[in-house]
Write a protein that holds these residues in place. Structure first.
Motif, PDB file in Angstrom:
ATOM      1  N   LEU A  59       0.814  -1.223   0.000  1.00 19.19           N
ATOM      2  CA  LEU A  59       0.000   0.000   0.000  1.00 19.19           C
ATOM      3  C   LEU A  59       0.846   1.270   0.000  1.00 19.19           C
ATOM      4  O   LEU A  59       0.390   2.318  -0.460  1.00 19.19           O
ATOM      5  N   LEU A 102       1.906   6.673  -1.045  1.00 23.89           N
ATOM      6  CA  LEU A 102       0.978   5.635  -1.489  1.00 23.89           C
ATOM      7  C   LEU A 102       1.470   5.015  -2.789  1.00 23.89           C
ATOM      8  O   LEU A 102       2.097   5.688  -3.603  1.00 23.89           O
ATOM      9  N   ARG A 136      -0.747   3.632  -4.879  1.00 20.45           N
ATOM     10  CA  ARG A 136      -1.869   3.804  -5.805  1.00 20.45           C
ATOM     11  C   ARG A 136      -2.585   5.103  -5.493  1.00 20.45           C
ATOM     12  O   ARG A 136      -2.387   5.712  -4.440  1.00 20.45           O
ATOM     13  N   ILE A 157      -7.611   2.863  -2.972  1.00 24.80           N
ATOM     14  CA  ILE A 157      -7.265   2.177  -1.723  1.00 24.80           C
ATOM     15  C   ILE A 157      -8.446   2.289  -0.778  1.00 24.80           C
ATOM     16  O   ILE A 157      -8.848   3.395  -0.395  1.00 24.80           O
ATOM     17  N   ASP A 206      -8.696  -2.390   2.703  1.00 20.70           N
ATOM     18  CA  ASP A 206      -7.309  -2.719   2.368  1.00 20.70           C
ATOM     19  C   ASP A 206      -6.386  -2.428   3.548  1.00 20.70           C
ATOM     20  O   ASP A 206      -5.492  -3.213   3.873  1.00 20.70           O
ATOM     21  N   SER A 208     -13.205   4.568   0.057  1.00 22.31           N
ATOM     22  CA  SER A 208     -11.788   4.789  -0.256  1.00 22.31           C
ATOM     23  C   SER A 208     -11.191   5.884   0.630  1.00 22.31           C
ATOM     24  O   SER A 208     -11.915   6.680   1.243  1.00 22.31           O
TER      25      SER A 208
END
Length: 154
Positions: free
Chosen positions: A56, A69, A71, A76, A80, A128
C-alpha cells in the motif's frame, strides 16, 4: 466490533499520505506522520512496515525521504488498510465466519457471522481513502450514519 489502535493509526497515517499524494507534496516521513496525528512514533514505524509489506505504501530513503501511497487514494479502500495491519475483517475464535459450524440451537449462527462480515465489507471495502479525505462518503455509508439511532451508544 473493536477497531484496534493499530488500525486507527494506520488509517490516519494513510489519510495523511493520501492528502500528500493529491497535493503533490511527495513522501512523508514517519516523524511528520507521528507529529501531525499525535501518534507514537515507534508504533507507527511498525504499522507503516506492515503497510509497505502489503504493497500500500512505498518508502524512499534520504533527507527528503518518507512514505508515499503506491496507488491513487481513490483505489485504496479502508478494508485494504484494515487487512494490512490487522488481518481479516471478521473472525470468530480465529476462524473465518464461513468456517464456523455449530450444532443444535446455534446451527444457523454462521449465517449471522457471514452477514456481519458482508456488512463490514460493504462499508470498509466500499469506502476509499479519497472519499474519507473529501468527506464525500458513499451513499450506502451516508445512509447508515443518518439512521436515527446511528450515533447513539448501546
Amino acid at each position: 466490533m473493536d477497531i484496534s489502535a493499530r488500525t486507527e493509526y494506520a488509517i490516519r497515517a494513510m489519510l495523511m499520505l493520501a492528502e500528500a499524494s493529491l497535493t503533490g507534496a511527495g513522501p512523508v516521513s514517519v516523524d511528520t506522520l507521528a507529529t501531525k496525528q499525535d501518534l507514537p512514533r515507534k508504533f507507527l514505524e511498525a504499522i507503516v512496515g506492515d503497510l509497505r509489506r502489503a504493497g500500500l505504501v512505498v518508502s524512499t530513503r534520504g533527507a527528503r525521504g518518507g512514505y508515499a501511497l503506491t496507488r491513487d487514494p481513490a483505489a485504496i479502500s479502508l478494508g485494504d488498510v484494515f487487512r494490512a495491519v490487522d488481518g481479516p475483517l471478521a473472525e470468530v475464535r480465529g476462524l473465518r465466519p464461513h468456517e464456523t459450524r455449530y450444532e443444535g440451537v446455534a446451527e444457523h449462527l454462521p449465517t449471522v457471522w457471514v452477514a456481519v462480515r458482508a456488512s463490514l465489507r460493504q462499508v470498509l471495502d466500499g469506502t476509499s481513502l479519497a472519499q474519507v479525505l473529501s468527506g464525500r462518503l458513499p451513499p450506502s455509508v451516508a445512509a447508515l450514519t443518518s439512521a436515527p439511532d446511528a450515533w447513539q451508544s448501546r
